[in-house]
Design a protein around this motif. Structure first.
Motif, PDB file in Angstrom:
ATOM      1  N   GLY A 194      29.366  32.982 -21.271  1.00 15.55           N
ATOM      2  CA  GLY A 194      28.060  32.729 -21.852  1.00 15.55           C
ATOM      3  C   GLY A 194      27.552  31.314 -21.692  1.00 15.55           C
ATOM      4  O   GLY A 194      28.298  30.378 -21.415  1.00 15.55           O
TER       5      GLY A 194
ATOM      6  N   TYR B  81      18.068  36.401 -15.354  1.00 14.26           N
ATOM      7  CA  TYR B  81      19.528  36.470 -15.398  1.00 14.26           C
ATOM      8  C   TYR B  81      20.043  37.456 -14.348  1.00 14.26           C
ATOM      9  O   TYR B  81      20.956  37.143 -13.571  1.00 14.26           O
ATOM     10  CB  TYR B  81      19.970  36.894 -16.800  1.00 14.26           C
ATOM     11  CG  TYR B  81      21.472  36.936 -17.015  1.00 14.26           C
ATOM     12  CD1 TYR B  81      22.175  35.792 -17.371  1.00 14.26           C
ATOM     13  CD2 TYR B  81      22.185  38.129 -16.888  1.00 14.26           C
ATOM     14  CE1 TYR B  81      23.543  35.833 -17.587  1.00 14.26           C
ATOM     15  CE2 TYR B  81      23.544  38.177 -17.101  1.00 14.26           C
ATOM     16  CZ  TYR B  81      24.227  37.028 -17.447  1.00 14.26           C
ATOM     17  OH  TYR B  81      25.587  37.074 -17.654  1.00 14.26           O
TER      18      TYR B  81
ATOM     19  N   GLU C  78      20.867  31.445 -22.485  1.00  8.39           N
ATOM     20  CA  GLU C  78      20.186  32.095 -21.360  1.00  8.39           C
ATOM     21  C   GLU C  78      18.774  32.529 -21.744  1.00  8.39           C
ATOM     22  O   GLU C  78      17.937  32.788 -20.874  1.00  8.39           O
ATOM     23  CB  GLU C  78      20.979  33.307 -20.883  1.00  8.39           C
ATOM     24  CG  GLU C  78      22.252  32.985 -20.135  1.00  8.39           C
ATOM     25  CD  GLU C  78      23.458  32.808 -21.039  1.00  8.39           C
ATOM     26  OE1 GLU C  78      24.580  32.685 -20.532  1.00  8.39           O
ATOM     27  OE2 GLU C  78      23.280  32.792 -22.285  1.00  8.39           O
TER      28      GLU C  78
ATOM     29  N   TRP D 142      26.484  36.953 -21.289  1.00  9.03           N
ATOM     30  CA  TRP D 142      25.655  35.852 -21.742  1.00  9.03           C
ATOM     31  C   TRP D 142      25.925  35.531 -23.196  1.00  9.03           C
ATOM     32  O   TRP D 142      26.612  36.255 -23.914  1.00  9.03           O
ATOM     33  CB  TRP D 142      24.175  36.167 -21.548  1.00  9.03           C
ATOM     34  CG  TRP D 142      23.705  37.475 -22.150  1.00  9.03           C
ATOM     35  CD1 TRP D 142      24.118  38.074 -23.311  1.00  9.03           C
ATOM     36  CD2 TRP D 142      22.721  38.362 -21.595  1.00  9.03           C
ATOM     37  NE1 TRP D 142      23.460  39.254 -23.523  1.00  9.03           N
ATOM     38  CE2 TRP D 142      22.595  39.448 -22.499  1.00  9.03           C
ATOM     39  CE3 TRP D 142      21.923  38.326 -20.461  1.00  9.03           C
ATOM     40  CZ2 TRP D 142      21.702  40.509 -22.263  1.00  9.03           C
ATOM     41  CZ3 TRP D 142      21.055  39.371 -20.242  1.00  9.03           C
ATOM     42  CH2 TRP D 142      20.945  40.443 -21.137  1.00  9.03           C
TER      43      TRP D 142
END
Length: 543
Positions: free
Chosen positions: A202, A298, A268, A264
């Motif tokens: 993450g 992403y 993000e 994640w």
């Protein structure tokens, strides 16, 4: 070439394309929110860009691979001859990209190849999934457009489902704030041998403003456009931010050297968001437009499989990967489905709201999916890559004890359901992998954290950041308090780096790797500590 849009005009454009697929309740009205706009129409032939018109190297963002299966792996690149401008310096036209897969880095033993279209609607990113590959096999790959050829990437498929791979080796990484320093740890990670995969836990990027010199990197030669010096909110903002991160040579090297498996956390999208609730608690409708943009960027910028392609403001990131009979990886998403943080977020003394039995971090569907996966696992090690610290952490030695409302401590009922599902499935060798906190931790997961003599259910390995938080220190200011207040905490270090995880049928070994500095490049890497845990006898012991 495309022209940049203002942030307001991008949000208005997104709002015009909102579809009636996903509903939330706000001020008593049902509001449909989804961002399924501007997808390529592949049903009809379209004119593609003549690749000979591309006059600058389009592979400035490097290459990557990920999510290995026994017979396939995802190969990724994104064409960006001018990474720091809107549209990356390409016309709004599809581009044909040739890809190759071989058994050697010189491509004398070719395995398969083909063409794929890089669509402008996906910012000219490509996700290739060659199938029919051999299990537990190293492959090399590259892409070609016109006269340009990408760097060579190296990847590896997973072992066959019924195989005993003998030994597995993973690296754990998280939290790579570009503006906080250099990604020196990735240079060393790229040089690690015999890694099956890198597990990213993450905060692949950060939404915060980056000045022209790259923040603490203070690179006078960088000269980023002014658009970087603002928080990311729109699709173009997130795309440009990923481009900045992907131009880092050490991150490129780590991606090219090993396949990655990622999940994640919050940055993000936005710090400490929860489901459809932004950090400041403002409009969910507006935030979901932002979340849709962030999720789409992403997917565009990481080696993810087709099932992870976003659908408006949603993207199913939790998924399961097997590494033969030795390990099952259940990759979790603790952001998209969680209840809002209790008690105003931060470190707070738990309240009745914190302890409500229905509160969830994973959402009901993901909780059931995880429990069912454990019931059917049969693997020696059940590994759970996820985002926020699972084990209890007190930051005081005297009552009342504040806890982190953003971590599992803020969702105690959800943690108890996790433990109940674990026990019901008879899982003996649990390994929780965590990022988020910019420090190394080694923790025993206790049946009852108030009773040091209670059963140890598994272990939690928390990796520090790659750069976030700056250089850090071997012993952070609260080191003594944390070690006394949490007897199940076996190790605590605040430098930057990564964790190497080695598994066989008898034990796991965790090597905590650190670098002395990230504000200047080139720091050496050292092993700060190593721990083992025996199969069938969970609990970390220093070696």
């Amino acid at each position: 070439m495309t022209q940049p849009l203002s942030a307001d005009s991008e949000l208005r454009a997104a709002a015009r394309h909102l579809g009636r697929r996903r509903f939330v309740t706000a001020t008593g009205a049902a509001v449909a929110l989804a961002l399924g706009t501007n997808l390529p129409n592949t049903a009809h032939a379209v004119t593609t860009l003549d690749p000979m018109r591309i006059e600058k190297n389009p592979f400035r963002l490097g290459v990557a691979s990920g999510d290995p299966l026994p017979d396939s792996v995802v190969l990724w690149t994104r064409l960006a001859p001018e990474p720091y401008v809107s549209g990356s310096g390409l016309p709004v036209e599809p581009v044909t990209v040739t890809w190759e897969l071989a058994l050697d880095e010189n491509f004398t033993r070719g395995v398969t190849s083909g063409d794929v279209t890089a669509h402008p609607e996906f910012n000219h990113a490509v996700h290739v999934v060659p199938e029919g590959l051999e299990p537990a096999t190293r492959y090399y790959y590259r892409f070609t457009v016109g006269e340009w050829t990408s760097p060579v990437g190296r990847t590896r498929t997973a072992p066959a489902a019924d195989a005993d791979p003998g030994t597995l080796r993973f690296a754990l990484v998280s939290c790579q704030a570009y503006h906080d320093g250099y990604f020196t740890a990735y240079k060393h990670l790229a040089e690690e041998e015999n890694l099956d995969a890198v597990l990213h836990l993450g905060d692949y990027l950060y939404e915060y403003a980056v000045d022209a010199k790259g923040g603490d990197r203070d690179d006078a030669d960088l000269k980023l456009p002014s658009r970087y010096n603002k928080e990311t909110t729109t699709l173009e903002d997130y795309r440009l931010r990923y481009a900045l991160y992907h131009t880092d040579p050490d991150l490129q090297a780590a991606h090219a050297a090993h396949p990655w498996i990622g999940t994640w956390d919050d940055h993000e999208v936005e710090n400490n968001y929860a489901n459809d609730i932004p950090e400041d608690g403002s409009s969910s409708e507006k935030f979901l437009v932002r979340r849709a943009a962030a999720y789409r960027a992403y997917y565009e910028n990481l080696p993810l499989r087709p099932p992870q392609q976003p659908d408006g403001a949603d993207l199913q990131l939790y998924r399961r990967l097997r590494y033969g009979q030795l390990a099952q990886l259940d990759i979790l998403d603790s952001r998209q489905y969680r209840d809002n943080q209790s008690n105003g977020d931060g470190w707070k003394v738990p309240t009745d709201d914190t302890n409500r039995p229905e509160r969830t971090l994973l959402g009901t569907t993901q909780e059931r999916w995880l429990a069912a996966g454990w019931q059917e696992s049969g693997a020696v090690w059940n590994i759970v890559p996820q985002q926020v610290v699972f084990s209890r952490r007190r930051n005081s030695t005297t009552s009342p004890y504040p806890l982190s409302m953003d971590a599992w401590d803020g969702y105690p009922a959800a943690r108890e359901r996790f433990k109940e599902a674990l026990n019901a499935a008879g899982v003996e060798n649990l390994v929780v992998l965590t990022g988020d906190v910019h420090v190394h931790y080694a923790l025993d997961i206790k049946e009852d954290f108030d009773d040091t003599a209670s059963r140890t259910l598994g272990v939690e390995l928390v990796t520090t950041s790659i750069a976030s938080g700056g250089n850090g220190a071997d012993k952070p200011a609260n080191w003594s308090t944390f070690m006394k207040a949490n007897p199940h905490l076996k190790f605590y270090n605040g430098r930057r780096g990564y964790v190497l995880l080695t598994l066989d049928a008898q034990q796991l070994r965790a090597d905590y790797r650190t670098v002395s500095s990230v504000t200047t490049p080139g720091a050496p890497v050292t092993t700060a500590a190593s721990f083992v845990s025996k199969a069938g006898e969970p609990g970390l012991k220093s070696v």
